[in-house]
Design a protein around this motif. Structure first.
Motif, PDB file in Angstrom:
ATOM      1  N   VAL A  48       0.999  -1.160  -0.003  1.00 23.73           N
ATOM      2  CA  VAL A  48      -0.054   0.041   0.053  1.00 23.73           C
ATOM      3  C   VAL A  48       1.014   1.122  -0.057  1.00 23.73           C
ATOM      4  N   PHE A  49       1.931   1.064   0.660  1.00 22.56           N
ATOM      5  CA  PHE A  49       2.721   2.544   0.956  1.00 22.56           C
ATOM      6  C   PHE A  49       4.246   2.240   0.313  1.00 22.56           C
ATOM      7  N   GLY A  50       4.518   1.223  -0.261  1.00 18.34           N
ATOM      8  CA  GLY A  50       5.590   1.135  -1.214  1.00 18.34           C
ATOM      9  C   GLY A  50       6.905   1.259  -0.129  1.00 18.34           C
ATOM     10  N   GLN A  51       6.976   1.015   1.286  1.00 21.33           N
ATOM     11  CA  GLN A  51       7.777   0.951   2.459  1.00 21.33           C
ATOM     12  C   GLN A  51       7.789  -0.331   3.059  1.00 21.33           C
ATOM     13  N   ASN A  80       3.462   8.605  -2.297  1.00 20.21           N
ATOM     14  CA  ASN A  80       4.487   8.417  -3.298  1.00 20.21           C
ATOM     15  C   ASN A  80       5.256   7.195  -3.052  1.00 20.21           C
ATOM     16  N   LYS A  81       4.755   6.121  -3.795  1.00 16.16           N
ATOM     17  CA  LYS A  81       5.379   4.639  -3.225  1.00 16.16           C
ATOM     18  C   LYS A  81       6.769   4.694  -3.843  1.00 16.16           C
ATOM     19  N   SER A  82       7.033   5.474  -4.897  1.00 14.20           N
ATOM     20  CA  SER A  82       8.546   5.761  -5.444  1.00 14.20           C
ATOM     21  C   SER A  82       8.473   7.339  -6.167  1.00 14.20           C
ATOM     22  N   THR A  83       9.659   7.511  -6.706  1.00 11.45           N
ATOM     23  CA  THR A  83       9.863   8.761  -7.498  1.00 11.45           C
ATOM     24  C   THR A  83       9.112   8.778  -8.522  1.00 11.45           C
ATOM     25  N   GLU A  84       8.472   7.486  -9.229  1.00 12.80           N
ATOM     26  CA  GLU A  84       7.762   7.657 -10.279  1.00 12.80           C
ATOM     27  C   GLU A  84       6.219   7.203 -10.312  1.00 12.80           C
ATOM     28  N   GLN A  89       2.774   7.263  -8.036  1.00  9.98           N
ATOM     29  CA  GLN A  89       1.704   7.775  -7.161  1.00  9.98           C
ATOM     30  C   GLN A  89       0.603   7.047  -6.823  1.00  9.98           C
ATOM     31  N   SER A  90       0.022   6.906  -5.721  1.00  5.79           N
ATOM     32  CA  SER A  90      -1.283   6.114  -5.801  1.00  5.79           C
ATOM     33  C   SER A  90      -2.049   6.864  -4.605  1.00  5.79           C
ATOM     34  N   ILE A 115      -6.876   3.285  -3.321  1.00  4.14           N
ATOM     35  CA  ILE A 115      -8.272   3.080  -4.031  1.00  4.14           C
ATOM     36  C   ILE A 115      -7.785   4.051  -5.386  1.00  4.14           C
ATOM     37  N   THR A 116      -6.659   3.684  -5.815  1.00 10.62           N
ATOM     38  CA  THR A 116      -6.336   4.672  -6.973  1.00 10.62           C
ATOM     39  C   THR A 116      -7.309   4.166  -8.202  1.00 10.62           C
TER      40      THR A 116
END
Length: 486
Positions: free
Chosen positions: A174-177, A221-225, A227-228, A254-255
């Motif tokens: 969900v958060f990319g972390q 921002n899951k990464s630099t590229e 976004q969700s 919920i993207t």
């Protein structure tokens, strides 16, 4: 050993007479306890290979392996069975080593006196403690399996968001972390929140800490590229004093839903523009035709012209219904509280009740989009007038059992076979109906998150029950007939 006992004890002692004496006394002391015996450690292991045992009670000094050696071998094999060292030798060194080896309890057998009451209490306490721990561990495993079966990030934070008590593995997707980073620094998820949404998220966190249930949507921002969009819901849990103890909740991506909503808004705007254009193009020739019919009726008001006038009026109503359905059929504005009786009465402003009666039963406050709810009620009233005749009685009231309200008339009712189709666009049994009135009602109800059901009224007429509104009813009032002509 009785087969009906609840606690099975294995007593190990190389003295046969003492072995039998202690076993009999222990079973007599507490009828929940059944005792199996063994005269050596090797014999004890044989008993355990054949029978389930809840607790081991062992002497220390025995030929071959001692009680302490037996305890060490069990703990070395990760066997956590309760183990009570019950010995005649009061040796501090043995007691110290037994404690280091994770003995459950250490009891010295005095030469005089009956140790059975003490032993029974210690055995029952040790066994119940282990059983409770096993139940708790099993429950924890079950909850963990449920938490890992969802794609939502489930979490529990301290009231100040400074400690993380629980997080499942879905957090990373969900958060990319990695979840490990969140465990190390509980507020680090804020680093992933879009900078334009951070302040709003922190304000929502503060509201949750103060005891408010919170739902919020924000960008991550899951990464630099990549976004969700994420939705989080927070539920504060309070202690006995009413203070927030911890905050539990979930976060889900919920993207896709946000993209769909944006697409739906665009399509609705296009539909509204199209409907407005069509309505404009249709009304121009319709107005010309209506005007010419009026002029013709000045010279000859025959039945054909009357029929034509009614047809043109019906076309005008149809255009209004189509325009309403296209513009606002599935959307609602901000919800606000409004008095139930006031809402109902204001819904009759565009209707005539020359010989009909409107009765309102009950009162309260309803949270809704007032304009859209008035529109739904107006269409339900119009439906009753169209099908119930000029002298129909319409009753609007607060549901007594479920949360919601109803609209009921004493007209002919709706056949059960038609109840599944009356909300479909174009469905009508009235020669003057467009078939869109109840479809609009259904869309408005659905847009609020409510449900509408059809039943038979007390007098056989139609009864529409709208269930789910945020309605805070007060004491029911006597039925109040609407004034004539309202």
């Amino acid at each position: 050993m009785s087969g009906s006992t609840d606690i099975s004890v294995l007593y190990v002692n190389d003295g046969p007479e003492l072995l039998q004496l202690v076993a009999r006394r222990l079973e007599r002391e507490d009828d929940r306890i059944g005792v199996r015996t063994a005269e050596s450690v090797d014999a004890a292991e044989g008993v355990r290979s054949r029978h389930d045992v809840d607790c081991i009670m062992s002497d220390h000094h025995m030929p071959g392996r001692t009680g302490l050696e037996y305890l060490r071998s069990l703990r070395g094999n990760d066997d956590g069975i309760p183990f009570i060292l019950f010995t005649e030798t009061g040796d501090e060194a043995v007691a110290s080593e037994a404690i280091s080896a994770d003995v459950t309890d250490y009891v010295i057998h005095r030469a005089i006196g009956d140790p059975s009451p003490l032993l029974a209490r210690k055995v029952c306490s040790a066994v119940e403690h282990r059983r409770t721990k096993r139940r708790m561990d099993r429950t924890a495993r079950q909850l963990r399996s449920v938490a890992e079966a969802t794609n939502d990030a489930l979490w529990i934070f301290s009231a100040d968001w400074g400690e993380l008590h629980f997080i499942n593995s879905a957090y990373e997707s969900v958060f990319g972390q990695p979840a490990a980073e969140l465990r190390a620094e509980p507020r680090s998820f804020l680093d992933r929140v879009h900078h334009e949404d951070t302040d709003r998220v922190e304000r929502a966190m503060a509201r949750a800490s103060s005891g408010e249930h919170v739902r919020i949507e924000y960008r991550v921002n899951k990464s630099t590229e990549l976004q969700s969009w994420v939705e989080s819901r927070c539920t504060p849990v309070t202690d006995d004093e009413g203070e927030t103890d911890f905050i539990s909740g979930f976060s889900r991506e919920i993207t896709d839903r946000k993209y769909y909503e944006a697409s739906l808004v665009e399509k609705n705007e296009q539909l509204e523009q199209f409907a407005s254009r069509v309505a404009h193009d249709l009304r121009n020739p319709l107005n010309v035709a209506d005007g010419n019919v009026d002029l013709a009726r000045e010279d000859d008001d025959g039945p054909y012209l009357e029929t034509t006038a009614r047809a043109l009026a019906r076309m005008d109503d149809l255009i209004d219904d189509l325009l309403t359905l296209a513009k606002r059929g599935a959307t609602i504005d901000e919800l606000s509280p409004i008095g139930f009786e006031s809402l109902v009465r204001s819904s009759t402003e565009n209707l005539l009740f020359p010989d009909s009666t409107l009765e309102i039963v009950g009162s309260g406050t309803i949270r809704c989009d007032p304009a859209r709810t008035r529109e739904a009620l107006e269409n339900l009233f119009r439906n009753a007038l169209d099908h119930g005749g000029e002298a129909v009685t319409i009753t609007v009231g607060v549901l007594e059992v479920r949360n919601g309200f109803y609209v009921e008339d004493d007209g002919p009712g709706i056949d059960p076979s038609d109840r599944e189709t009356v909300f479909e666009r174009g469905h009508t049994i009235s020669e003057h109906g467009s078939g869109l009135g109840l479809a609009i009602v259904d869309r408005i109800v659905t847009a609020h998150g409510w449900e509408i059901e059809i039943a038979e009224g007390a007098d056989g007429g139609a009864r529409f029950e709208i269930v789910g509104p945020d309605l805070d009813p007060t004491e029911a009032a006597d039925p109040k007939p609407a004034e004539s002509g309202t």
